[in-house]
Design a protein around this motif. Structure first.
Motif, PDB file in Angstrom:
ATOM      1  N   ALA A  94      -0.529 -14.109  -8.464  1.00  0.00           N
ATOM      2  CA  ALA A  94       0.005 -12.782  -8.153  1.00  0.00           C
ATOM      3  C   ALA A  94       1.302 -12.904  -7.361  1.00  0.00           C
ATOM      4  CB  ALA A  94      -1.010 -11.972  -7.363  1.00  0.00           C
ATOM      5  N   VAL A  95       2.342 -12.241  -7.848  1.00  0.00           N
ATOM      6  CA  VAL A  95       3.616 -12.178  -7.138  1.00  0.00           C
ATOM      7  C   VAL A  95       3.600 -10.938  -6.250  1.00  0.00           C
ATOM      8  CG1 VAL A  95       6.121 -11.976  -7.393  1.00  0.00           C
ATOM      9  CG2 VAL A  95       4.803 -13.367  -9.003  1.00  0.00           C
ATOM     10  N   THR A  96       3.231  -9.792  -6.847  1.00  0.00           N
ATOM     11  CA  THR A  96       3.084  -8.550  -6.077  1.00  0.00           C
ATOM     12  C   THR A  96       1.816  -7.826  -6.517  1.00  0.00           C
ATOM     13  OG1 THR A  96       4.368  -7.219  -7.633  1.00  0.00           O
ATOM     14  CG2 THR A  96       5.571  -8.180  -5.794  1.00  0.00           C
ATOM     15  N   ILE A  97       1.192  -7.155  -5.555  1.00  0.00           N
ATOM     16  CA  ILE A  97       0.045  -6.295  -5.831  1.00  0.00           C
ATOM     17  C   ILE A  97       0.381  -4.937  -5.230  1.00  0.00           C
ATOM     18  CG2 ILE A  97      -2.407  -5.858  -5.388  1.00  0.00           C
ATOM     19  CD1 ILE A  97      -2.795  -8.879  -5.199  1.00  0.00           C
ATOM     20  N   GLN A  98       0.380  -3.915  -6.078  1.00  0.00           N
ATOM     21  CA  GLN A  98       0.688  -2.556  -5.632  1.00  0.00           C
ATOM     22  C   GLN A  98      -0.601  -1.746  -5.584  1.00  0.00           C
ATOM     23  OE1 GLN A  98       3.823  -1.101  -4.671  1.00  0.00           O
ATOM     24  NE2 GLN A  98       2.328   0.372  -3.918  1.00  0.00           N
ATOM     25  N   LEU A  99      -0.924  -1.261  -4.379  1.00  0.00           N
ATOM     26  CA  LEU A  99      -2.102  -0.418  -4.173  1.00  0.00           C
ATOM     27  C   LEU A  99      -1.653   1.026  -4.027  1.00  0.00           C
ATOM     28  CD1 LEU A  99      -3.782  -2.585  -1.388  1.00  0.00           C
ATOM     29  CD2 LEU A  99      -4.235  -2.680  -3.818  1.00  0.00           C
ATOM     30  N   PRO A 100      -2.568   1.978  -4.246  1.00  0.00           N
ATOM     31  CA  PRO A 100      -2.205   3.381  -4.023  1.00  0.00           C
ATOM     32  C   PRO A 100      -2.027   3.660  -2.532  1.00  0.00           C
ATOM     33  CG  PRO A 100      -4.534   3.181  -4.580  1.00  0.00           C
ATOM     34  CD  PRO A 100      -3.927   1.812  -4.719  1.00  0.00           C
TER      35      PRO A 100
ATOM     36  N   VAL B 134       0.884  -1.154   0.000  1.00  0.00           N
ATOM     37  CA  VAL B 134       0.000   0.000   0.000  1.00  0.00           C
ATOM     38  C   VAL B 134       0.927   1.209   0.000  1.00  0.00           C
ATOM     39  CG1 VAL B 134      -1.836   1.237   1.193  1.00  0.00           C
ATOM     40  CG2 VAL B 134      -1.743  -1.257   1.314  1.00  0.00           C
ATOM     41  N   GLY B 135       1.085   1.823  -1.170  1.00  0.00           N
ATOM     42  CA  GLY B 135       2.098   2.864  -1.304  1.00  0.00           C
ATOM     43  C   GLY B 135       3.451   2.209  -1.103  1.00  0.00           C
ATOM     44  N   LYS B 136       4.187   2.686  -0.104  1.00  0.00           N
ATOM     45  CA  LYS B 136       5.508   2.113   0.188  1.00  0.00           C
ATOM     46  C   LYS B 136       5.481   1.164   1.382  1.00  0.00           C
ATOM     47  CE  LYS B 136       7.882   6.015  -1.783  1.00  0.00           C
ATOM     48  NZ  LYS B 136       8.386   7.335  -1.546  1.00  0.00           N
TER      49      LYS B 136
ATOM     50  N   SER C  16     -12.841  -3.538  -4.067  1.00  0.00           N
ATOM     51  CA  SER C  16     -13.405  -3.208  -5.375  1.00  0.00           C
ATOM     52  C   SER C  16     -13.299  -1.716  -5.640  1.00  0.00           C
ATOM     53  CB  SER C  16     -14.868  -3.638  -5.458  1.00  0.00           C
ATOM     54  OG  SER C  16     -14.962  -5.030  -5.448  1.00  0.00           O
ATOM     55  N   GLY C  17     -12.976  -1.400  -6.908  1.00  0.00           N
ATOM     56  CA  GLY C  17     -12.886  -0.007  -7.320  1.00  0.00           C
ATOM     57  C   GLY C  17     -11.489   0.580  -7.268  1.00  0.00           C
ATOM     58  N   LEU C  18     -10.569  -0.069  -6.541  1.00  0.00           N
ATOM     59  CA  LEU C  18      -9.190   0.439  -6.457  1.00  0.00           C
ATOM     60  C   LEU C  18      -8.454   0.178  -7.763  1.00  0.00           C
ATOM     61  CD1 LEU C  18      -7.749  -0.585  -2.951  1.00  0.00           C
ATOM     62  CD2 LEU C  18      -8.289   1.716  -3.787  1.00  0.00           C
ATOM     63  N   ARG C  19      -7.636   1.136  -8.175  1.00  0.00           N
ATOM     64  CA  ARG C  19      -6.730   0.949  -9.316  1.00  0.00           C
ATOM     65  C   ARG C  19      -5.453   0.349  -8.750  1.00  0.00           C
ATOM     66  NH1 ARG C  19      -7.598   1.444 -14.439  1.00  0.00           N
ATOM     67  NH2 ARG C  19      -5.749   2.655 -14.838  1.00  0.00           N
ATOM     68  N   ILE C  20      -5.040  -0.796  -9.295  1.00  0.00           N
ATOM     69  CA  ILE C  20      -3.868  -1.500  -8.784  1.00  0.00           C
ATOM     70  C   ILE C  20      -2.966  -1.943  -9.931  1.00  0.00           C
ATOM     71  CG2 ILE C  20      -5.131  -2.295  -6.749  1.00  0.00           C
ATOM     72  CD1 ILE C  20      -5.178  -5.108  -8.010  1.00  0.00           C
ATOM     73  N   VAL C  21      -1.748  -2.311  -9.563  1.00  0.00           N
ATOM     74  CA  VAL C  21      -0.810  -2.932 -10.495  1.00  0.00           C
ATOM     75  C   VAL C  21      -0.499  -4.320  -9.941  1.00  0.00           C
ATOM     76  CG1 VAL C  21       1.474  -2.825 -11.564  1.00  0.00           C
ATOM     77  CG2 VAL C  21       0.195  -0.704 -11.125  1.00  0.00           C
ATOM     78  N   VAL C  22      -0.686  -5.322 -10.784  1.00  0.00           N
ATOM     79  CA  VAL C  22      -0.404  -6.706 -10.382  1.00  0.00           C
ATOM     80  C   VAL C  22       0.732  -7.236 -11.232  1.00  0.00           C
ATOM     81  CG1 VAL C  22      -1.325  -9.044 -10.131  1.00  0.00           C
ATOM     82  CG2 VAL C  22      -2.839  -7.071  -9.830  1.00  0.00           C
ATOM     83  N   GLU C  23       1.750  -7.782 -10.579  1.00  0.00           N
ATOM     84  CA  GLU C  23       2.783  -8.545 -11.279  1.00  0.00           C
ATOM     85  C   GLU C  23       2.470  -9.999 -10.975  1.00  0.00           C
ATOM     86  OE1 GLU C  23       6.906  -7.483 -11.026  1.00  0.00           O
ATOM     87  OE2 GLU C  23       6.375  -5.382 -10.695  1.00  0.00           O
ATOM     88  N   ALA C  24       2.312 -10.785 -12.035  1.00  0.00           N
ATOM     89  CA  ALA C  24       1.886 -12.175 -11.855  1.00  0.00           C
ATOM     90  C   ALA C  24       2.638 -13.095 -12.790  1.00  0.00           C
ATOM     91  CB  ALA C  24       0.392 -12.290 -12.109  1.00  0.00           C
TER      92      ALA C  24
END
Length: 102
Positions: free
Chosen positions: A87-93, A57-59, A69-77
């Motif tokens: 999913a290896v990593t999930i980056q949230l704002p 979540v951030g850093k 639901s509704g969050l914009r995320i980046v998933v490395e899978a």
């Protein structure tokens, strides 16, 4: 001839199991074991969550409870042999300031 084989074969090299994919999208569904994401192309992808999945979540470190639901995320899978994704990593704002004090 060798160049043609390399160029034609390059696409299949990028899509083989074990390759890491990075997807940016909006969370549509979350469970304790998976996250479904809708990308900009309106394609839904489900990612399995394991004990090894890192959620940020951030850093800061996060948990599956931070994903909603509704969050914009980046998933490395990584793509598995059966064409599913883990999913290896999930980056949230970053959390908004008012949410940090709970």
């Amino acid at each position: 001839i060798v160049v043609a084989i390399l160029v034609v074969g390059a696409g299949s090299l990028l899509a083989h199991p074990g390759h890491t994919h990075k997807i940016l999208g909006t969370v549509t569904t979350v469970t304790a074991t998976s996250v479904e994401v809708l990308d900009r192309g309106n394609e839904k992808t489900t990612f399995a969550i394991t004990k090894d999945t890192k959620i940020r979540v951030g850093k800061s470190a996060g948990t599956i409870k931070d994903v909603r639901s509704g969050l914009r995320i980046v998933v490395e899978a990584e793509e598995e042999e059966d064409e599913t994704f883990v999913a290896v990593t999930i980056q949230l704002p970053e959390r908004p300031a008012q949410e940090e004090v709970r």
